[in-house]
Enzyme design. Structure first.
Site, PDB file in Angstrom:
ATOM      1  N   TYR A 153       6.835  89.481 -32.720  1.00  0.00           N
ATOM      2  CA  TYR A 153       7.287  90.731 -32.077  1.00  0.00           C
ATOM      3  C   TYR A 153       6.100  91.429 -31.419  1.00  0.00           C
ATOM      4  CZ  TYR A 153       8.537  95.678 -31.752  1.00  0.00           C
ATOM      5  OH  TYR A 153       8.714  96.971 -31.300  1.00  0.00           O
ATOM      6  N   ASP A 185      22.153  92.763 -18.753  1.00  0.00           N
ATOM      7  CA  ASP A 185      21.283  92.039 -19.679  1.00  0.00           C
ATOM      8  C   ASP A 185      19.953  91.862 -18.961  1.00  0.00           C
ATOM      9  OD1 ASP A 185      19.857  90.121 -21.060  1.00  0.00           O
ATOM     10  OD2 ASP A 185      21.631  88.982 -21.643  1.00  0.00           O
ATOM     11  N   ILE A 186      18.921  92.493 -19.469  1.00  0.00           N
ATOM     12  CA  ILE A 186      17.655  92.495 -18.714  1.00  0.00           C
ATOM     13  C   ILE A 186      16.982  91.121 -18.686  1.00  0.00           C
ATOM     14  CG2 ILE A 186      17.224  94.977 -19.014  1.00  0.00           C
ATOM     15  CD1 ILE A 186      15.003  94.126 -21.069  1.00  0.00           C
ATOM     16  N   LYS A 233       5.488  92.282 -27.478  1.00  0.00           N
ATOM     17  CA  LYS A 233       5.344  93.648 -26.965  1.00  0.00           C
ATOM     18  C   LYS A 233       4.054  93.790 -26.143  1.00  0.00           C
ATOM     19  CE  LYS A 233       7.807  96.612 -27.472  1.00  0.00           C
ATOM     20  NZ  LYS A 233       9.016  96.953 -26.660  1.00  0.00           N
ATOM     21  N   LEU A 255      16.336 105.264 -28.470  1.00  0.00           N
ATOM     22  CA  LEU A 255      15.506 105.911 -27.450  1.00  0.00           C
ATOM     23  C   LEU A 255      16.277 106.057 -26.135  1.00  0.00           C
ATOM     24  CD1 LEU A 255      12.695 107.064 -26.968  1.00  0.00           C
ATOM     25  CD2 LEU A 255      11.925 104.786 -26.316  1.00  0.00           C
TER      26      LEU A 255
HETATM   27  N1  LIG Z   1      12.376 101.811 -33.276  1.00  0.00           N
HETATM   28  C1  LIG Z   1      11.065 101.919 -33.449  1.00  0.00           C
HETATM   29  O1  LIG Z   1      10.583 102.422 -34.476  1.00  0.00           O
HETATM   30  C2  LIG Z   1      10.134 101.419 -32.380  1.00  0.00           C
HETATM   31  C3  LIG Z   1       8.773 101.315 -32.684  1.00  0.00           C
HETATM   32  C4  LIG Z   1       7.894 100.880 -31.689  1.00  0.00           C
HETATM   33  C5  LIG Z   1       8.369 100.572 -30.426  1.00  0.00           C
HETATM   34  N2  LIG Z   1       9.706 100.672 -30.167  1.00  0.00           N
HETATM   35  C6  LIG Z   1      10.160 100.326 -28.819  1.00  0.00           C
HETATM   36  O2  LIG Z   1      10.916 101.399 -28.272  1.00  0.00           O
HETATM   37  C7  LIG Z   1      11.942 100.873 -27.428  1.00  0.00           C
HETATM   38  C8  LIG Z   1      13.289 101.446 -27.843  1.00  0.00           C
HETATM   39  O3  LIG Z   1      13.537 101.150 -29.208  1.00  0.00           O
HETATM   40  P1  LIG Z   1      14.832 101.703 -29.988  1.00  0.00           P
HETATM   41  O4  LIG Z   1      14.408 102.073 -31.356  1.00  0.00           O
HETATM   42  O5  LIG Z   1      15.568 102.692 -29.159  1.00  0.00           O
HETATM   43  O6  LIG Z   1      15.670 100.360 -30.082  1.00  0.00           O
HETATM   44  P2  LIG Z   1      17.241 100.145 -30.364  1.00  0.00           P
HETATM   45  O7  LIG Z   1      17.863 101.362 -30.925  1.00  0.00           O
HETATM   46  O8  LIG Z   1      17.297  98.861 -31.114  1.00  0.00           O
HETATM   47  O9  LIG Z   1      17.797  99.950 -28.896  1.00  0.00           O
HETATM   48  C9  LIG Z   1      17.439  98.843 -28.121  1.00  0.00           C
HETATM   49  C10 LIG Z   1      18.538  98.620 -27.142  1.00  0.00           C
HETATM   50  O10 LIG Z   1      18.174  97.508 -26.333  1.00  0.00           O
HETATM   51  C11 LIG Z   1      19.357  96.756 -26.112  1.00  0.00           C
HETATM   52  N3  LIG Z   1      19.041  95.388 -25.735  1.00  0.00           N
HETATM   53  C12 LIG Z   1      18.589  94.382 -26.512  1.00  0.00           C
HETATM   54  N4  LIG Z   1      18.459  93.251 -25.792  1.00  0.00           N
HETATM   55  C13 LIG Z   1      18.846  93.573 -24.529  1.00  0.00           C
HETATM   56  C14 LIG Z   1      18.951  92.845 -23.328  1.00  0.00           C
HETATM   57  N5  LIG Z   1      18.649  91.538 -23.270  1.00  0.00           N
HETATM   58  N6  LIG Z   1      19.384  93.479 -22.207  1.00  0.00           N
HETATM   59  C15 LIG Z   1      19.700  94.790 -22.240  1.00  0.00           C
HETATM   60  N7  LIG Z   1      19.640  95.546 -23.363  1.00  0.00           N
HETATM   61  C16 LIG Z   1      19.216  94.930 -24.485  1.00  0.00           C
HETATM   62  C17 LIG Z   1      20.097  96.832 -27.425  1.00  0.00           C
HETATM   63  O11 LIG Z   1      21.445  96.479 -27.224  1.00  0.00           O
HETATM   64  P3  LIG Z   1      22.302  95.826 -28.425  1.00  0.00           P
HETATM   65  O12 LIG Z   1      22.543  96.960 -29.383  1.00  0.00           O
HETATM   66  O13 LIG Z   1      23.514  95.335 -27.759  1.00  0.00           O
HETATM   67  O14 LIG Z   1      21.446  94.755 -29.029  1.00  0.00           O
HETATM   68  C18 LIG Z   1      19.890  98.289 -27.800  1.00  0.00           C
HETATM   69  O15 LIG Z   1      20.888  99.120 -27.279  1.00  0.00           O
HETATM   70  C19 LIG Z   1      11.823  99.355 -27.516  1.00  0.00           C
HETATM   71  O16 LIG Z   1      11.017  98.888 -26.472  1.00  0.00           O
HETATM   72  C20 LIG Z   1      11.096  99.145 -28.815  1.00  0.00           C
HETATM   73  O17 LIG Z   1      10.383  97.914 -28.859  1.00  0.00           O
HETATM   74  C21 LIG Z   1      10.590 101.087 -31.104  1.00  0.00           C
END
Ligand SMILES: NC(=O)c1ccc[n+]([C@@H]2O[C@H](COP(=O)([O-])OP(=O)(O)OC[C@H]3O[C@@H](n4cnc5c(N)ncnc54)[C@H](OP(=O)(O)O)[C@@H]3O)[C@@H](O)[C@H]2O)c1
Length: 302
Positions: free
Chosen positions: A134, A45-46, A138, A22
């Site tokens: 999880y 790192d958030i 959230k 995203l």
């Molecule tokens: N994917 C889905 O289907 C889905 C569904 C519902 C909600 N969401 C929500 O949508 C949002 C984006 O999801 P996404 O699919 O884009 O996830 P993603 O591809 O896993 O990306 C998440 C990013 O957050 C980074 N991250 C993790 N811990 C962190 C920290 N402590 N400080 C800074 N960055 C950190 C990760 O870095 P690293 O790669 O280094 O770990 C990764 O680049 C999230 O809030 C997720 O909960 C996603």
């Protein structure tokens, strides 16, 4: 420029978790005419509250878009503290930093906050009932984000789009399997409203530009389907004969509980002037897009 005045062009936008699925889409969308500061986990790192405060004070953003998340639903059952740190308490720090910077905060939550027992799409007014670590993390994150003076919490689900390095989502696993002619296990009893990251990024921008009131919004592509139905649509779009292995969630014996029915009602988003395209047309755009161009901002179909 005052945050939340409806303008995005020319704004300063900080994207956290910028290397994720995203995050990349947000950087592409806002990067069209805003000044984007893309922060990966290495950059910020958030969960480091002090670093969050210092960096955001230095960047002076108009808008903060938090795309960072600890998203491994099954792993989170075994390490709840990390899930809470990233998905909840870090969001509290971001909300505080947003207020101090005078910025609007955009944060993303999940369909998992619901128990999945409904028989019609969930609205923002429906009571959450998280059933996993999880999901609880959230939900807490939503509450903390909404503490900011101007914040948008967008619940998304089953995101698809170009992934960051080394990551493959559920939908891409199905696409790869069908392309390879391999057997593909698909849930027959989990109904979702998939969301294309390019459309979520577009909607996020429109929501802010339309000067919609802050608060909680469901933000997915229109419609809902089981994963088996989604796989059949992928196969149709790819022109392949799929080898699907129907499975139930009970058979998969997953560590974390998932909602069986996760369709999200998007009429609140629509009433704010942001009408999402159906998931089938979103899928067609994703699968039809040049792989080299995936992840760049796309113009939505009328
Ligand atoms: N994917 C889905 O289907 C889905 C569904 C519902 C909600 N969401 C929500 O949508 C949002 C984006 O999801 P996404 O699919 O884009 O996830 P993603 O591809 O896993 O990306 C998440 C990013 O957050 C980074 N991250 C993790 N811990 C962190 C920290 N402590 N400080 C800074 N960055 C950190 C990760 O870095 P690293 O790669 O280094 O770990 C990764 O680049 C999230 O809030 C997720 O909960 C996603």
């Amino acid at each position: 420029m005052a945050a939340g005045d409806g303008r995005v062009a020319g704004c300063r936008v900080v994207v956290t978790g910028a290397a994720g699925r995203l995050g990349r889409a947000m950087c592409a969308e806002f990067g069209r005419d805003a000044s984007v500061v893309a922060l990966t986990r290495t950059d910020l790192d958030i969960t480091d509250g002090r670093a969050v405060g210092a960096r955001l004070a230095a960047e002076r953003p108009d808008i903060i878009v938090n795309c960072a998340g600890d998203n491994d639903v099954d792993l989170a059952e075994g390490r709840p503290v990390r899930a809470l740190e990233v998905n909840a308490f870090a969001v509290k720090a971001l909300a505080r930093a947003a207020d101090e910077a005078g910025a609007a905060l955009v944060h993303f939550s999940s369909d998992f906050v619901f128990d999945g027992e409904a028989s019609r799409p969930y609205t923002e007014a429906d009571e959450p009932n998280p059933r996993s670590v999880y999901a609880a993390s959230k939900l807490l994150g939503e509450w903390f984000a909404l503490e900011a003076r101007r914040s948008f919490v967008l619940r998304v689900e089953s995101l698809f789009g170009p992934a960051g390095a080394g990551r493959v989502g559920s939908l891409d696993r199905i696409v790869e399997g069908i392309r390879a002619g391999a057997p593909v296990p698909v849930f027959v009893d989990r109904t979702v409203s998939p969301a294309y990251v390019a459309d979520v990024a577009w909607a996020t921008r429109r929501l802010i530009e339309g000067a919609a009131p802050g608060g909680l919004y469901h933000c997915v592509n229109a419609g809902a389907a089981t994963w088996r139905e989604i796989a059949l649509e992928i196969a149709r779009l790819l022109g392949r004969e799929p080898r699907l292995t129907p499975i139930t969630m009970d058979q998969a014996a997953l560590r974390a509980s998932r909602p069986r029915y996760s369709a999200l009602d998007i009429s609140k988003l629509g009433a704010a002037g942001v009408v999402m395209p159906g998931w089938q047309t979103a899928l067609a755009r994703y699968l039809g897009s040049d792989p080299e161009k995936r992840g760049q901002a796309e113009t939505l179909e009328a």
